[in-house]
Structures are given as C-alpha cells and as structure tokens.
Design a protein around this motif. Structure first.
Motif, PDB file in Angstrom:
ATOM      1  N   GLU A 105       0.783  -1.098   0.089  1.00 29.54           N
ATOM      2  CA  GLU A 105       0.034   0.028   0.077  1.00 29.54           C
ATOM      3  C   GLU A 105       1.060   1.120   0.126  1.00 29.54           C
ATOM      4  O   GLU A 105       1.866   1.168   0.651  1.00 29.54           O
ATOM      5  CB  GLU A 105      -0.917   0.163   1.179  1.00 29.54           C
ATOM      6  N   VAL A 106       0.502   2.203  -0.679  1.00 29.95           N
ATOM      7  CA  VAL A 106       1.187   3.580  -0.748  1.00 29.95           C
ATOM      8  C   VAL A 106       1.315   4.298   0.474  1.00 29.95           C
ATOM      9  O   VAL A 106       0.206   4.311   0.873  1.00 29.95           O
ATOM     10  CB  VAL A 106       0.794   4.333  -1.989  1.00 29.95           C
ATOM     11  N   ALA A 107       2.364   4.576   1.083  1.00 31.19           N
ATOM     12  CA  ALA A 107       2.413   5.530   2.460  1.00 31.19           C
ATOM     13  C   ALA A 107       2.241   6.763   1.852  1.00 31.19           C
ATOM     14  O   ALA A 107       2.563   7.268   0.726  1.00 31.19           O
ATOM     15  CB  ALA A 107       3.838   5.323   2.991  1.00 31.19           C
ATOM     16  N   VAL A 108       1.116   7.340   2.640  1.00 29.39           N
ATOM     17  CA  VAL A 108       0.595   8.722   2.241  1.00 29.39           C
ATOM     18  C   VAL A 108       0.897   9.654   3.704  1.00 29.39           C
ATOM     19  O   VAL A 108       0.471   8.939   4.538  1.00 29.39           O
ATOM     20  CB  VAL A 108      -0.771   8.756   1.821  1.00 29.39           C
ATOM     21  N   PRO A 109       1.103  10.799   3.499  1.00 29.32           N
ATOM     22  CA  PRO A 109       1.119  11.438   4.670  1.00 29.32           C
ATOM     23  C   PRO A 109      -0.144  12.169   5.153  1.00 29.32           C
ATOM     24  O   PRO A 109      -1.105  12.197   4.496  1.00 29.32           O
ATOM     25  CB  PRO A 109       2.017  13.026   4.368  1.00 29.32           C
ATOM     26  N   VAL A 110      -0.307  12.038   6.556  1.00 30.42           N
ATOM     27  CA  VAL A 110      -1.349  12.534   7.072  1.00 30.42           C
ATOM     28  C   VAL A 110      -0.941  13.704   8.147  1.00 30.42           C
ATOM     29  O   VAL A 110       0.118  13.548   8.696  1.00 30.42           O
ATOM     30  CB  VAL A 110      -2.183  11.467   7.635  1.00 30.42           C
ATOM     31  N   GLY A 111      -2.003  14.425   8.582  1.00 31.18           N
ATOM     32  CA  GLY A 111      -1.916  15.114   9.681  1.00 31.18           C
ATOM     33  C   GLY A 111      -2.230  16.822   9.251  1.00 31.18           C
ATOM     34  O   GLY A 111      -3.245  16.783   8.106  1.00 31.18           O
ATOM     35  N   ILE A 112      -1.709  17.759   9.978  1.00 29.46           N
ATOM     36  CA  ILE A 112      -2.010  18.985   9.299  1.00 29.46           C
ATOM     37  C   ILE A 112      -0.836  19.606   8.349  1.00 29.46           C
ATOM     38  O   ILE A 112       0.436  19.234   8.702  1.00 29.46           O
ATOM     39  CB  ILE A 112      -1.997  19.833  10.896  1.00 29.46           C
ATOM     40  N   PHE A 113      -1.540  20.180   7.458  1.00 29.15           N
ATOM     41  CA  PHE A 113      -0.516  20.864   6.386  1.00 29.15           C
ATOM     42  C   PHE A 113      -0.749  22.321   6.173  1.00 29.15           C
ATOM     43  O   PHE A 113      -1.993  22.666   6.371  1.00 29.15           O
ATOM     44  CB  PHE A 113      -0.701  20.060   5.062  1.00 29.15           C
ATOM     45  N   LYS A 114       0.341  23.115   5.712  1.00 25.26           N
ATOM     46  CA  LYS A 114      -0.003  24.376   5.377  1.00 25.26           C
ATOM     47  C   LYS A 114      -0.023  24.388   3.680  1.00 25.26           C
ATOM     48  O   LYS A 114       0.437  23.552   3.071  1.00 25.26           O
ATOM     49  CB  LYS A 114       1.409  25.116   5.563  1.00 25.26           C
ATOM     50  N   VAL A 115      -1.043  25.256   3.268  1.00 24.10           N
ATOM     51  CA  VAL A 115      -1.542  24.999   1.920  1.00 24.10           C
ATOM     52  C   VAL A 115      -1.106  26.333   1.190  1.00 24.10           C
ATOM     53  O   VAL A 115      -1.572  27.271   1.674  1.00 24.10           O
ATOM     54  CB  VAL A 115      -2.992  24.623   1.679  1.00 24.10           C
ATOM     55  N   VAL A 116      -0.196  26.185   0.132  1.00 24.76           N
ATOM     56  CA  VAL A 116      -0.228  27.523  -0.670  1.00 24.76           C
ATOM     57  C   VAL A 116      -0.436  27.249  -2.069  1.00 24.76           C
ATOM     58  O   VAL A 116      -0.314  26.280  -2.719  1.00 24.76           O
ATOM     59  CB  VAL A 116       1.234  28.052  -0.669  1.00 24.76           C
ATOM     60  N   ASN A 117      -0.567  28.205  -2.969  1.00 26.18           N
ATOM     61  CA  ASN A 117      -1.282  28.209  -4.497  1.00 26.18           C
ATOM     62  C   ASN A 117       0.300  28.554  -4.854  1.00 26.18           C
ATOM     63  O   ASN A 117       0.882  29.542  -4.665  1.00 26.18           O
ATOM     64  CB  ASN A 117      -2.067  29.106  -4.889  1.00 26.18           C
ATOM     65  N   THR A 118       0.917  27.838  -5.572  1.00 24.14           N
ATOM     66  CA  THR A 118       2.325  28.024  -6.109  1.00 24.14           C
ATOM     67  C   THR A 118       2.340  28.547  -7.551  1.00 24.14           C
ATOM     68  O   THR A 118       3.370  29.258  -7.965  1.00 24.14           O
ATOM     69  CB  THR A 118       3.238  26.718  -5.921  1.00 24.14           C
ATOM     70  N   GLU A 119       1.473  28.222  -8.236  1.00 19.37           N
ATOM     71  CA  GLU A 119       1.395  28.530  -9.714  1.00 19.37           C
ATOM     72  C   GLU A 119      -0.181  28.507 -10.236  1.00 19.37           C
ATOM     73  O   GLU A 119      -0.810  27.646  -9.617  1.00 19.37           O
ATOM     74  CB  GLU A 119       2.417  27.793 -10.262  1.00 19.37           C
TER      75      GLU A 119
END
Length: 182
Positions: free
Chosen positions: A21-35
């Motif tokens: 199974e693919v390991a995926v990050p979980v938790g709290i993230f900062k989100v930014v529009n980069t482009e």
C-alpha cells in the motif's frame, strides 16, 4: 490432502508479488497556491502569485480515501485507478509541474504507476472543480485544482507541506563580529 493444500498456499504466497500500500502523509499541512493560469479563447494568462497560506487536515480512512478539511471545508478524495494518467492538464508555456516532472519525482515511467487521489467537487466561486492530490514523500503533496467557469479553464497548482515547531521562531543571523573559539 490438507498438507498439500497448505504447501500450495505457502508456495503461492512466496512467489506472487504482494502490492504494498502506498504510504501517504497525514496530519496538518500548510497549503499555498504555487502557480496557475487562466485560459480563454486560446490565450493563457498566468495567475498572480498568492502567498497566503491555508491550513488542511488530511486523514486516510479504511477505504483508502483521503478525508481533507481545508479552512473548514470537508472534502473526500478517492484513489484514482489510473493514478496520474487520470489527470489531464496542459502545462506547456507555464511554470506548473508537467506530467514528466511528476513522474520523475516518483521515479516512474508510466503515469498510471503514480498514486493520486481526487474527486470532482463543488468549490465556492468556481462551480464544479477537479481536485487531485499526489503524495510527495512522507510530509508533502502537490495538488491541482482544475475548473471550467464559463468559457475558461483555470488551473491552480498547490503545495501541501507539513510544518513543525513554533511559527514565531526567530530568524537566525550570522554576525561578522563573532570569531571561532581556538
């Protein structure tokens, strides 16, 4: 007979490759529009840089869905059977990640081998959008938000990055007056 059946099962388990199974990050993230860009009547215009940050909570459920909460909005993203191949965007002439860039980040030749989660969602102010997240390592995602308001195509590339430590941490500066100890 029972011993033969058990031996056969043990043999099959040892020679049939098991898909991890693919390991995926979980938790709290900062989100930014980069482009991003807006395309209308064959003309493409880059979106202005948006340095504001949002916050997202990403959890993975037993059905392998990503449950994403961005600034209070609840979104459910599903694993895409065709991975990156399910996503279509034209990044030519932009600074957005291209298909080949994403495949290189994953070390994959076939876009179907790049794991992706996505869904079509109702997005405030944009109508129906396609949101796709692609995990980058164990602490980040790259994401694409693609919409078609009126006669336009709008593509936004986003980054989801986990952060650690206090946000008001002082900047480190080096002084030329400091001399190393002998």
């Amino acid at each position: 007979m029972f011993r033969t059946l058990i031996s056969l099962l043990v043999f099959l388990a040892s020679v049939v490759p098991l898909q991890a199974e693919v390991a995926v990050p979980v938790g709290i993230f900062k989100v930014v529009n980069t482009e991003g860009f807006v395309q209308s009547n064959g003309e493409r215009v880059a979106l202005e840089t948006d340095m504001s940050e949002g916050t997202a909570l990403i959890e993975r459920d037993a059905a392998n869905r990503l449950n994403v909460e961005i600034n209070g909005a609840q979104l459910n993203l599903f694993p895409l059977d065709r991975g990156l191949a399910a996503l279509t965007w034209d990044a030519n002439g932009t600074a957005l990640l291209h298909d080949i860039d994403v495949r290189a980040l994953f070390g994959k030749d076939d876009p179907e081998d790049v794991p992706a989660w996505g869904a079509e969602l109702e997005w405030p102010g944009s109508g129906t959008v396609q949101l796709v997240l692609l995990p980058l390592g164990d602490r980040a995602y790259t994401a694409f938000l693609i919409s078609h308001p009126r006669d336009k195509t709008v593509v936004r590339q986003m980054e989801f990055r986990q952060f650690y430590g206090p946000s008001d941490r002082p900047e480190i500066s080096f002084s030329s007056s400091l001399t190393p100890a002998n």
